[in-house]
Design an enzyme around this catalytic site. Structure first.
Site, mmCIF file in Angstrom:
data_model
loop_
_atom_site.group_PDB
_atom_site.id
_atom_site.type_symbol
_atom_site.label_atom_id
_atom_site.label_comp_id
_atom_site.label_asym_id
_atom_site.label_seq_id
_atom_site.Cartn_x
_atom_site.Cartn_y
_atom_site.Cartn_z
ATOM 1 C CG ASP A 248 -1.684 1.264 1.208
ATOM 2 O OD1 ASP A 248 -2.648 1.378 0.439
ATOM 3 O OD2 ASP A 248 -1.668 2.028 2.304
ATOM 4 C CD GLU A 293 -2.341 2.812 -3.266
ATOM 5 O OE1 GLU A 293 -3.599 3.231 -3.372
ATOM 6 O OE2 GLU A 293 -1.880 2.621 -2.306
#
Length: 552
Positions: A248, A293
């Site tokens: 993330d 990401e």
């Protein structure tokens, strides 16, 4: 680029078939529309080991999927009990959104990287889920955040003491120039704002960076001790059987705004960190697959691939595919060329990259809402990303046409095992979310009714994913070559892996389109959304809003 014989609403266009014949010689086929109904039972019986670097992954919010104990919250046991549903859908990998203890419902602020959220069950429950996935040949990827922790994490709590070694694990700056544990405030802009809030948050005589908000203090990844601890975290989960990670906020770890004055090496420092991390995971399992990401431009994503093997293909679904469908025009085969150009940019930094295409994710408004729930359009959208190379990611409920608003909670609402108005709901239906957040799916058919409808979006996803699984041309590292027809109705490309090739054509317009294919192809499409007609002259008529795959 070679062209095909095309007639659009009765108008013929000139072509150059001989170039296409030379290029496509030797195209090999895929199994036609194969949905193996006994695949799940067979896999369980044979206990095949998963291969993380392949197949289609399913992005799953544990809280919303399946509830095993009747408390309304999804849990590990609920997933275990519904694994056959996922396997029959064609899923070969799970991306579990954060499963760690956290003060938030979403879990992206982690309290303990070595534990599981008690809302989801016990560590033993999780280990049993891993075993059940392994038995079916399904890989498991954990969503993990190395940009920040929670503000209630014991590491951060300890770091508030200027003399504690954990102080160096976070981005602390001090008003006291004699404090050797932190940087001095003169190197930073204490009034810096980002995304509508202040970056620096005062505690005692120091300030810590919280780029996303003050409850998510940012790690200082230049700290060697922290890096080693994060590797220990990865090792802990991989030893349990986790095959990879979704990192993330990977594009934010060295954002210039939180670094000292004069720092201008964000991309380089980030790539170096991720290379160290990825190399470590591969030292544990050479077949590991992790994806990051990096929500940014193609250029920034490409630079990140200097340290990563895979990044999510942002803009593909909620921009390029969405707009192509809304406009009912492929332009000059724009989508195919955009994808090919992105791949070319990636190869400059990593020749072995793996693309990760998707429509939308947990941070974006669901595509079904943007397309007003129109099933033909949603089927077309599915084909336009699932029939590309790489490892595609299906966001849970996408196969049902679930909708959302723009608020985060509306994007993560319970999976619809049955419709919202259904009087008889299965015991494993989750119901943790507020009714106001779920209202967007008031008219969305549930899985129970979609299973009975052969033309439902669910049954289409099942057919499409299992077809993709059967076709070797759609390999993670396959080549994508735009095929220009000169027809604005057609978005088309070739996928090629060694001797395996397939021709993918999408008619994105509201009218049928007729075209002539080289003789090396079969007499019928190997896959088709709607019946593709072969005419007496050997040409094919593709209905509107239809995807088709041709092989020899």
């Amino acid at each position: 680029m070679a062209k095909l014989m095309v007639k659009h609403t009765g108008i013929s266009k000139s072509i150059f078939i001989f170039l296409m014949l030379a290029f496509l010689a030797g195209i090999s086929g895929c199994k036609k529309d194969t949905t193996n109904k006994s695949a799940a039972a067979s896999s369980v019986k044979n206990s095949v080991l998963p291969h993380p670097q392949g197949g289609v992954y399913y992005s799953l919010f544990v809280r919303s999927f399946a509830d095993s104990d009747g408390n309304g919250t999804g849990d590990f046991d609920g997933i275990t009990e519904q694994l056959d549903y996922l396997y029959e859908l064609g899923i070969r990998g799970l991306w579990l959104l954060p499963i760690f203890p956290s003060p938030s419902y979403h879990g992206y602020d982690v309290d303990d990287y070595y534990a599981v959220n008690p809302d989801y069950g016990t560590m033993q429950d999780f280990e049993e889920l891993l075993a059940a996935c392994r038995q079916r040949g399904i890989s498991v990827m954990l969503d993990i955040t190395f940009n920040h922790s929670s503000s209630t994490n014991k590491w951060f709590t300890a770091s508030k003491n200027p003399e504690d070694p954990h102080r160096a694990w976070y981005h602390w700056i001090s008003e006291n120039p004699e404090n050797s544990m932190t940087d001095h405030a003169s190197k930073y802009n204490l009034n810096a704002n980002i995304w509508g809030h202040k970056l620096w948050n005062k505690v005692g005589n120091g300030y810590y960076a919280g780029e996303f908000f003050d409850g998510m203090p940012d790690f200082n990844l230049d700290c060697p001790e922290l890096r080693e601890e994060l590797k220990n975290v990865l090792s802990f989960w991989m030893d349990k059987g986790v095959s990879g990670f979704r990192f993330d906020a990977a594009g934010h770890i060295y954002d210039k705004i939180k670094m000292p004055a004069g720092f201008d090496e964000s991309s380089k420092a980030s790539a170096s960190f991720w290379k160290e991390i990825i190399d470590f995971t591969k030292s544990k399992n050479v077949l590991t697959y992790s994806v990051a990401e990096v929500w940014d431009t193609t250029s920034i994503r490409a630079q990140a691939l200097a340290g990563l093997d895979s990044v999510f293909h942002f803009d593909l679904g909620d921009n390029y595919i969405l707009n192509t469908i809304k406009n009912q025009s492929a332009g000059n085969n724009n989508l195919a060329h955009i994808i090919a150009n992105d791949f070319a940019a990636y190869r400059k930094y990593n020749d072995n990259f793996i693309d990760a295409p998707f429509l939308t994710n947990h941070d974006q408004a669901r595509l079904a809402g943007n397309l007003k729930g129109d099933i033909p359009s949603l089927k077309l959208a599915a084909g336009m990303y699932l029939l590309t190379p790489g490892i595609p990611f299906v966001y849970y409920g996408e196969e049902l046409g679930m909708m959302s608003g723009t608020k985060d909670e509306t994007k993560r609402t319970p999976f619809l095992w049955s419709g919202m108005d259904s009087k008889k709901k299965p015991s494993y239906q989750t119901c943790w979310a507020a009714q106001a957040d779920c209202i967007y799916n008031k008219k969305t058919p549930g899985l129970d009714s979609q299973k009975k409808d052969k033309d439902s979006l669910y049954n289409y996803y099942k057919k499409l994913i299992n077809f993709r699984n059967s076709c070797k041309a759609f390999s993670p590292d396959a080549e994508l070559i735009p095929l220009d027809t000169g027809n604005t109705a057609l978005s088309s490309w070739i996928v090629k892996k060694g001797e395996e090739q397939a021709l993918v054509i999408h008619n994105v317009s509201g009218n049928s389109t007729t075209l002539t294919l080289p003789e090396t192809f079969t007499n019928e499409a190997a896959f088709q959304t709607n019946p593709v007609k072969k005419n007496k002259d050997g040409s094919f008529t593709i209905p509107s809003l239809t995807s088709a795959v041709f092989t020899d």
